[in-house]
Design a protein around this motif. Sequence first.
Motif, PDB file in Angstrom:
ATOM      1  N   LEU A   1      -2.891  12.457  -1.132  1.00  0.00           N
ATOM      2  CA  LEU A   1      -3.542  12.667  -2.135  1.00  0.00           C
ATOM      3  C   LEU A   1      -4.274  11.758  -2.834  1.00  0.00           C
ATOM      4  N   ALA A   2      -3.897  10.417  -2.556  1.00  0.00           N
ATOM      5  CA  ALA A   2      -4.617   9.174  -3.040  1.00  0.00           C
ATOM      6  C   ALA A   2      -3.785   8.074  -2.564  1.00  0.00           C
ATOM      7  N   ARG A   3      -4.351   6.836  -2.735  1.00  0.00           N
ATOM      8  CA  ARG A   3      -3.576   5.572  -2.217  1.00  0.00           C
ATOM      9  C   ARG A   3      -3.541   4.678  -3.481  1.00  0.00           C
ATOM     10  N   VAL A   4      -2.520   3.993  -3.389  1.00  0.00           N
ATOM     11  CA  VAL A   4      -2.336   2.982  -4.728  1.00  0.00           C
ATOM     12  C   VAL A   4      -2.182   1.510  -3.982  1.00  0.00           C
ATOM     13  N   GLN A   5      -2.838   0.370  -4.176  1.00  0.00           N
ATOM     14  CA  GLN A   5      -2.752  -0.813  -3.734  1.00  0.00           C
ATOM     15  C   GLN A   5      -2.356  -1.837  -4.610  1.00  0.00           C
ATOM     16  N   GLN A   6      -1.507  -2.747  -4.226  1.00  0.00           N
ATOM     17  CA  GLN A   6      -1.351  -3.959  -5.187  1.00  0.00           C
ATOM     18  C   GLN A   6      -1.942  -4.967  -4.717  1.00  0.00           C
TER      19      GLN A   6
ATOM     20  N   VAL B   1       0.872  -1.207  -0.189  1.00  0.00           N
ATOM     21  CA  VAL B   1       0.005  -0.107   0.062  1.00  0.00           C
ATOM     22  C   VAL B   1       0.806   1.196   0.106  1.00  0.00           C
ATOM     23  N   SER B   2       0.635   2.230  -0.758  1.00  0.00           N
ATOM     24  CA  SER B   2       1.456   3.254  -1.038  1.00  0.00           C
ATOM     25  C   SER B   2       0.400   4.406  -0.849  1.00  0.00           C
ATOM     26  N   GLU B   3       0.785   5.345  -0.031  1.00  0.00           N
ATOM     27  CA  GLU B   3      -0.068   6.655   0.196  1.00  0.00           C
ATOM     28  C   GLU B   3       0.734   7.783  -0.747  1.00  0.00           C
ATOM     29  N   VAL B   4       0.154   8.499  -1.785  1.00  0.00           N
ATOM     30  CA  VAL B   4       0.445   9.437  -2.473  1.00  0.00           C
ATOM     31  C   VAL B   4       0.316  10.743  -1.738  1.00  0.00           C
ATOM     32  N   ARG B   5       1.694  11.250  -1.440  1.00  0.00           N
ATOM     33  CA  ARG B   5       1.721  12.271  -0.511  1.00  0.00           C
ATOM     34  C   ARG B   5       2.744  13.433  -1.453  1.00  0.00           C
ATOM     35  N   PRO B   6       2.429  14.766  -1.090  1.00  0.00           N
ATOM     36  CA  PRO B   6       3.247  15.764  -1.735  1.00  0.00           C
ATOM     37  C   PRO B   6       4.593  15.914  -0.901  1.00  0.00           C
ATOM     38  N   GLN B   7       5.557  16.146  -1.428  1.00  0.00           N
ATOM     39  CA  GLN B   7       6.702  16.268  -0.667  1.00  0.00           C
ATOM     40  C   GLN B   7       7.575  17.814  -0.794  1.00  0.00           C
ATOM     41  N   VAL B   8       6.444  18.635  -1.704  1.00  0.00           N
ATOM     42  CA  VAL B   8       7.040  19.915  -1.582  1.00  0.00           C
ATOM     43  C   VAL B   8       5.557  20.563  -1.442  1.00  0.00           C
ATOM     44  N   ASP B   9       5.822  21.912  -1.019  1.00  0.00           N
ATOM     45  CA  ASP B   9       4.534  23.002  -0.883  1.00  0.00           C
ATOM     46  C   ASP B   9       4.222  23.422  -2.141  1.00  0.00           C
ATOM     47  N   GLY B  10       2.864  23.688  -2.399  1.00  0.00           N
ATOM     48  CA  GLY B  10       2.350  24.273  -3.553  1.00  0.00           C
ATOM     49  C   GLY B  10       1.052  24.004  -3.975  1.00  0.00           C
ATOM     50  N   VAL B  11       0.593  24.586  -5.182  1.00  0.00           N
ATOM     51  CA  VAL B  11      -0.628  24.343  -5.778  1.00  0.00           C
ATOM     52  C   VAL B  11      -0.650  23.247  -6.757  1.00  0.00           C
ATOM     53  N   ILE B  12      -1.810  22.456  -6.617  1.00  0.00           N
ATOM     54  CA  ILE B  12      -1.715  21.308  -7.726  1.00  0.00           C
ATOM     55  C   ILE B  12      -2.366  22.130  -9.092  1.00  0.00           C
ATOM     56  N   MET B  13      -1.502  21.657  -9.984  1.00  0.00           N
ATOM     57  CA  MET B  13      -1.906  22.381 -11.478  1.00  0.00           C
ATOM     58  C   MET B  13      -2.685  21.431 -12.444  1.00  0.00           C
ATOM     59  N   GLN B  14      -2.263  20.118 -11.935  1.00  0.00           N
ATOM     60  CA  GLN B  14      -2.956  18.961 -13.198  1.00  0.00           C
ATOM     61  C   GLN B  14      -2.969  17.557 -12.212  1.00  0.00           C
ATOM     62  N   ARG B  15      -4.246  16.765 -12.574  1.00  0.00           N
ATOM     63  CA  ARG B  15      -4.073  15.523 -12.095  1.00  0.00           C
ATOM     64  C   ARG B  15      -4.223  14.639 -13.586  1.00  0.00           C
TER      65      ARG B  15
END
Length: 384
Positions: free
Chosen positions: A195-200, A57-71
């Motif tokens: 931001l989201a979760r990825v599961q194998q 299980v991988s939690e998708v997390r930001p590692q820098v500060d800022g505004v999300i421009m695109q998904r």
Amino acid sequence: MQLMKYLPAVPLLLTACGAKQEAPPAPAVPEVAVVTLVLERLPLNSDLAGRVAAVRVSEVRPQVDGVIMQRYFEEGADVRAGQLLYRIDSASYAARQEQASAELALEKASLVNLRVIAERYARLLDSRTVTQQDHDLAQANYQQGLARVRARAASLRAAEIDLQRTEVRAAISGRIGRAEATEGALVSRAQQEPLARVQQLDPVYVDVVQSSQQMLALQRALRSGSINPGQRAVTLALEDGSQYAHAGELQFAEMQVDQQTGMVTLRARFPNPERLLVPGMYVRARVEHGVQPEAVMLPQQAVRLGEGEQASALVVNAKGEVEPRQLVLAGSHQGRWAALSGVRAGERVIVEGGMKAAPGGRVNAVEWRDPARAAGPAQPGREG
């Protein structure tokens, strides 16, 4: 007068005789159906409750500060390791990278002059043209220049890493869940929510629980040689009662007992190519612990399960009296329980009529006929 003296005794005599004649009959001995236990060879299985868990299980997390421009992903889709998921505004990080690059260039240019001076003073020191102090100072300045170059290079590397981290990528391959942030959202490396979760999901784990008492009895039996090691095979029954098509393999048992429930967690690994098993799903797992060459089997109707999975049975001894026995069960096979201790081959266990039998009381024991066996030969397969 003497005759009148004895007359009152006559009614009393008659009353006593009448009471003796009207005494209630002795209670009938209850009839119970019993089965005589024999030794059999069987695999020792346990039907245990479990939950499906993702292997990774991988939690998708930001590692820098800022505004999300695109998904860049669709919710519920399969993603690859390294795939771009989000892009964070990188303008400020690109500027820092350029600044760090320029500062490194300045330090490298300054280092050239310091190196030339240090080399010249080293040549002139033998001819006494420069003093030892001037030589040492030139060498120190050159070493300081080298250190500043390394520091600026590290700053540039850090700026480049931050710039790369504005592109949020998947750490593992698997299925991604719902997006917790949308375009325009301000995110921070210190935030709690991913931001989201990825599961194998292929393969998956199934975590089941087993009582520590049962596990201890099995381990002792394995060490003593009374049972042989099994194939560690595990099969599943899904929530709707259907059988899962793929067999799994037992991986390990946790070396810790839950203090509240007295249970131990076992983990099995299952292939999941159809993605039928979903994390959190409830399943029933049949675990093969070993093979007992000489097992004592009891019909399910003969076993009473109390609190904490404490099992017991009623035995009719040679005197026709009822004896309660505490059992240690090793698992089930084809609708019957395997007992590690509590009963022996040759003893008669009550299958039907146990509600009429009191411990220590006498019963009339008749042989029990198994309806399933009377209907015909059993079909190959296992039941729990």
